[in-house]
Write a protein that holds these residues in place. Structure first.
Motif, mmCIF file in Angstrom:
data_model
loop_
_atom_site.group_PDB
_atom_site.id
_atom_site.type_symbol
_atom_site.label_atom_id
_atom_site.label_comp_id
_atom_site.label_asym_id
_atom_site.label_seq_id
_atom_site.Cartn_x
_atom_site.Cartn_y
_atom_site.Cartn_z
ATOM 1 N N GLN A 132 39.675 64.069 55.602
ATOM 2 C CA GLN A 132 39.669 65.512 55.380
ATOM 3 C C GLN A 132 38.828 66.218 56.439
ATOM 4 O O GLN A 132 39.216 67.274 56.967
ATOM 5 N N GLN A 133 37.694 65.628 56.791
ATOM 6 C CA GLN A 133 36.841 66.213 57.825
ATOM 7 C C GLN A 133 37.534 66.185 59.187
ATOM 8 O O GLN A 133 37.440 67.145 59.965
ATOM 9 N N LEU A 134 38.232 65.085 59.487
ATOM 10 C CA LEU A 134 38.938 64.995 60.762
ATOM 11 C C LEU A 134 40.095 65.986 60.833
ATOM 12 O O LEU A 134 40.361 66.565 61.885
ATOM 13 N N VAL A 135 40.789 66.187 59.730
ATOM 14 C CA VAL A 135 41.868 67.177 59.698
ATOM 15 C C VAL A 135 41.312 68.560 60.044
ATOM 16 O O VAL A 135 41.906 69.307 60.826
ATOM 17 N N ALA A 136 40.164 68.898 59.478
ATOM 18 C CA ALA A 136 39.555 70.201 59.760
ATOM 19 C C ALA A 136 39.180 70.315 61.235
ATOM 20 O O ALA A 136 39.373 71.365 61.854
ATOM 21 N N ILE A 137 38.665 69.239 61.813
ATOM 22 C CA ILE A 137 38.299 69.244 63.236
ATOM 23 C C ILE A 137 39.534 69.434 64.100
ATOM 24 O O ILE A 137 39.543 70.238 65.042
ATOM 25 N N TRP A 138 40.605 68.688 63.798
ATOM 26 C CA TRP A 138 41.838 68.789 64.589
ATOM 27 C C TRP A 138 42.459 70.169 64.461
ATOM 28 O O TRP A 138 42.934 70.734 65.454
#
Length: 304
Positions: A132-138
């Protein structure tokens, strides 16, 4: 030309743009995309985000009952256009905005980050907090939403500048400094999250980065430019053909754990050693863009 003979430059009358060093005719992209059976009309523009990065965005009206997937458009255009001409986003419109006199008003086309794009393909949602954190970063870096955890970074229009933003954010959030070449091994959020979740995992390091390993021809080794990364060679590796193995040579120290080499002579000696580990005997095929060409020349001069 003014009455006094002075020529006033008003800009281009066509829709040619320059993005990351490439001159692009937007009309060529529109013509190619318009041939897709699901597209009724289309417009392609170059938009600049807050960080000053330009990217191509396609807006289209779909044929009745058509539900095209963005990945379908990308694969279709890859057969007709080079990678740098593939739009980063495909936005479906019900109608194009018009000016009061009935002409197309490009200024009113919505920015990709303000539109939750409709996708025919399945969106795989994050399975845990790290994903979920990586999705937000991307999504913040790519200015696209939604993003599936199985989306390929390069298929979303990713390039070296965007990779720098993503990996800087990963270092800030997770405390791990990764070389950009990690994206060649783990180009999706799910793959990357799986590796980051392992506390003991450290990205393997070598100056030799495999971009394309298949093929019967002798391998081609391409030295990094002044930035040290080889992410920019991704498209070149795809264009040379399936029979051409292609390896990038990235700079020592990109992982933050080694001391960078300070001279062309040091780099050439080190890269020769690395190349010979993979290919003990010649002939050797070397190349490089800009500064990389200078290093490649030094490697050849040392009778590799």
């Amino acid at each position: 030309m003014l009455p006094d003979g002075v020529i006033e430059c008003l800009g281009r009358m066509d829709f040619q743009v320059k993005i990351r060093g490439h001159r692009i005719e937007l009309g060529e992209i529109e013509t190619a995309l318009a041939t897709h059976p699901a597209v009724r009309e289309c417009i392609v523009t170059a938009r600049e985000d807050a960080a000053g990065d330009k990217k191509l965005v396609a807006y289209y009206l779909a044929q009745p009952n058509a539900q095209p997937a963005n990945s379908e458009f990308r694969q279709y255009l890859k057969q007709k256009l080079p990678e740098y001409m593939i739009p980063s986003a495909f936005i479906r419109m019900e109608a194009f905005p018009l000016s009061p006199n009935g002409k197309l008003d490009r200024r009113q086309l919505p920015a990709p980050e303000t539109v939750i794009q409709t996708r025919a393909e399945e969106i795989v949602a994050p399975a845990n907090e790290m994903e979920q954190q990586l999705v937000a970063i991307w999504q913040q870096a790519l200015r696209l939403q939604p993003i599936s955890v199985t989306d390929n970074f390069f298929d979303l229009g990713g390039h070296s500048l965007l990779a720098v933003r993503i990996f800087w954010a990963i270092e800030e959030q997770f405390g791990k400094k990764l070389p950009l070449a990690t994206l060649f091994q783990f180009p999706t959020i799910r793959q990357l999250a799986t590796q980051l979740a392992e506390a003991s995992w450290q990205p393997s390091w070598s100056s030799v980065v495999p971009l394309q390993v298949d093929g019967k021809n002798p391998p081609f080794f391409c030295v990094h430019a002044v930035g040290g990364n080889v992410l920019e060679y991704y498209e070149l590796a795809r264009q040379v053909g399936a029979e051409q193995p292609f390896f990038g040579l990235q700079a020592v120290g990109l992982n933050g754990q080694q001391t960078p080499l300070k001279s062309i002579e040091e780099m050439a000696a080190h890269y020769i050693h690395e190349v010979r580990q993979l290919q003990p005997t010649g002939p050797y095929y070397l190349g490089g863009r800009s500064f990389g060409g200078v290093v490649a020349y030094e490697m050849a001069a040392r009778s590799l």
